[in-house]
Design a protein around this motif. Structure first.
Motif, short mmCIF file in Angstrom:
data_model
loop_
_atom_site.label_atom_id
_atom_site.label_comp_id
_atom_site.label_asym_id
_atom_site.label_seq_id
_atom_site.Cartn_x
_atom_site.Cartn_y
_atom_site.Cartn_z
N ASN A 21 0.85 -1.19 0.00
CA ASN A 21 0.00 0.00 0.00
C ASN A 21 0.88 1.23 0.00
O ASN A 21 1.87 1.30 0.74
N GLY A 22 0.53 2.18 -0.83
CA GLY A 22 1.29 3.42 -0.87
C GLY A 22 0.51 4.51 -1.56
O GLY A 22 -0.28 4.22 -2.48
N GLU A 409 3.58 -1.75 3.67
CA GLU A 409 2.19 -1.39 3.92
C GLU A 409 1.99 0.12 3.93
O GLU A 409 0.86 0.61 3.84
N LYS A 410 3.07 0.87 4.05
CA LYS A 410 3.01 2.34 3.99
C LYS A 410 4.29 2.84 3.33
O LYS A 410 5.22 3.28 3.99
N GLU A 439 7.94 6.06 10.06
CA GLU A 439 8.31 4.81 9.43
C GLU A 439 9.83 4.75 9.26
O GLU A 439 10.49 5.79 9.16
#
Length: 464
Positions: A21-22, A409-410, A439
């Motif tokens: 996911n981004g 995920e990010k 992050e």
């Protein structure tokens, strides 16, 4: 159809390459102040293999989908090996006089034994006029396996078929064609021709937005992938990205010019190349002092198809020196020449969105910074790029830089706690070594382990 300004607002991707996911967002969206006709620059930085190129590749395939092309077979390799689907959501700002349309296009791609197919497409929008913003409305929701009406909502479907009952059959045929050719239903040629007609009862708005996005993808979105730099590095072909607007026609694409030998071109292609070269030379001599490019002609010759043409070669011309073949110039100069025409277009046209992978490849650090600074201060269009050279971090505002992370995920973040007096380059390097961000932005490597591995590999070579 009335001229509109279309600009990319954000791009969200799931399960493409190593990105679970981004989401990237353009500076105007981040500042909650949509930008209509001044520059927006977004640089994406990060560790090797952390998802930077995935953004550019996604834009490349999104452009293909939005122009009605079939999904390329190789796209299956871009979907995460552990996933059976990928998702792309692109948000756009469509400006029309004093009205802003926030349009969202979502695509769900399914991977199965038949390859990659579009499973679902959703087009929605919100409208802002005189300071009043409407709620987001679904314009069209197409689901490949859903029975009943070809698309939802039913109200929108009824608007299409009410004036012409034959459209009901035409829409079903268009669906079959889209499924067979593995292309978009909303933007596929067969259905698009139906949608872009004028309709009463409200469908005209939907048709206008579909038409505006289609023209943006066709004429104004330029995506330069790393394969572009690859052929330059091989010193084999010079792919000149270009857009030429004339009264009678407009052309866009890559003009591939062999660097190993002269080429024979028909008259119309020769004229096109001459126009591209003239535009490039307008700016090139200011970037590379005293340099311009020219077309050296060797006389008339038949093309491979037996048509009349001219044999010619692209050459580099500098003050007081004879012309030399363009292949003799450095990789950095050739890279600049290859993108300069579309960079000029993005400088002058607010609807142009230019996305470049590895913008810094072969380009002198100081020159890279100057080009980005000039574009950011004076241009009208959008520029999205990936880079490893950190010079841009000293030249652009924090809103214009996103960083890829070690978290699939990010994948993309903005740096937090950045003050106006901070040097973003120093903050980034400090974040790599000390952390402090939401992050992890660099997956640490162990220099001792690397050195040990090299020694082990060296011993194995001696033992052979």
């Amino acid at each position: 159809m009335e001229e509109k300004i279309v600009r990319l607002a954000s791009l969200e991707i799931s399960n493409i390459k190593n990105v679970k996911n981004g989401r990237i967002v353009m500076p105007g969206v981040l500042n909650k102040s949509p930008i209509r006709n001044t520059a927006e620059v977004l640089g994406i930085y990060g560790q090797n293999g952390s998802g930077k190129t995935a953004v550019i590749d996604t834009l490349f395939y999104l452009q293909k989908i939005m122009t009605g092309d079939s999904i390329a077979e190789e796209f299956e390799e871009y979907i995460d090996a552990n996933s059976s689907y990928a998702e792309i959501t692109a948000a756009f700002h469509v400006f029309r006089e004093h009205v802003l349309y926030e349009v969202s296009y979502r695509i769900l791609l399914d991977k199965n034994e038949k390859g990659v197919q579009i499973q679902r497409e959703t087009l929605s929008y919100a409208k802002t006029e005189k300071g009043e913003r409407t709620n987001k409305t679904t314009l069209m929701d197409y689901q490949r396996d859903k029975s009943g009406a070809v698309f939802a909502p039913k109200k929108r479907y009824d608007e299409v078929v009410k004036e012409n009952k034959e459209n009901s059959t035409d829409l079903i045929v268009a669906k079959k064609i889209a499924e067979k050719s593995k292309c978009s239903y909303i933007f596929g040629e067969s259905s698009r021709e139906i949608f872009l007609r004028e309709y009463a009862n409200g469908f005209q708005k939907c048709a206008e937005l579909i038409g505006a996005l289609f023209l943006f993808a066709l004429k104004d979105l330029f995506v330069i992938c790393n394969t572009h730099s690859g052929v330059i590095s091989a010193n084999f072909i010079l792919p000149v990205a270009f857009k030429i607007e004339q009264k009678k026609f407009g052309l866009k694409g890559d003009f591939a010019i062999p660097m190993t030998h002269p080429v024979v071109l028909e008259k119309n292609k020769k004229e096109l190349l001459t126009m591209i070269v003239e535009q490039i030379n307008t700016v090139l001599y200011t970037i590379i002092p005293g340099m311009k490019i020219g077309v050296k002609e060797y006389g008339s010759q038949l093309t491979d198809e037996g048509k009349g043409g001219d044999k010619l070669e692209l050459v580099s011309i500098r003050d007081n020196t004879p012309p030399i073949p363009i292949r003799m110039e450095s990789e950095g100069i050739i890279k600049i020449i290859s993108i300069l025409n579309v960079l000029i277009q993005a400088f002058a046209n607010p609807s142009i969105c230019l996305a470049i992978d590895e913008l810094d490849a072969g380009v002198f650090e100081y020159m890279l910074g100057e080009l980005l600074d000039i574009f950011n201060r004076n241009a009208k269009g959008q520029l999205i790029f990936t880079s490893h050279n950190l010079r841009a971090l000293e030249m652009l505002e924090k809103e214009s830089i996103m960083f890829s992370t070690a978290n699939p995920e990010k994948r993309y973040i903005h740096m937090k706690n950045i003050k106006a007096t901070n040097n973003l380059r120093d903050v980034y390097l400090r974040g790599i070594t000390l952390g402090g961000q939401d992050e992890v932005i660099y997956e640490a490597t162990d220099s001792l382990k690397i050195a040990r591995a090299f020694r082990k590999a060296g011993r194995s070579l001696r033992d052979e």
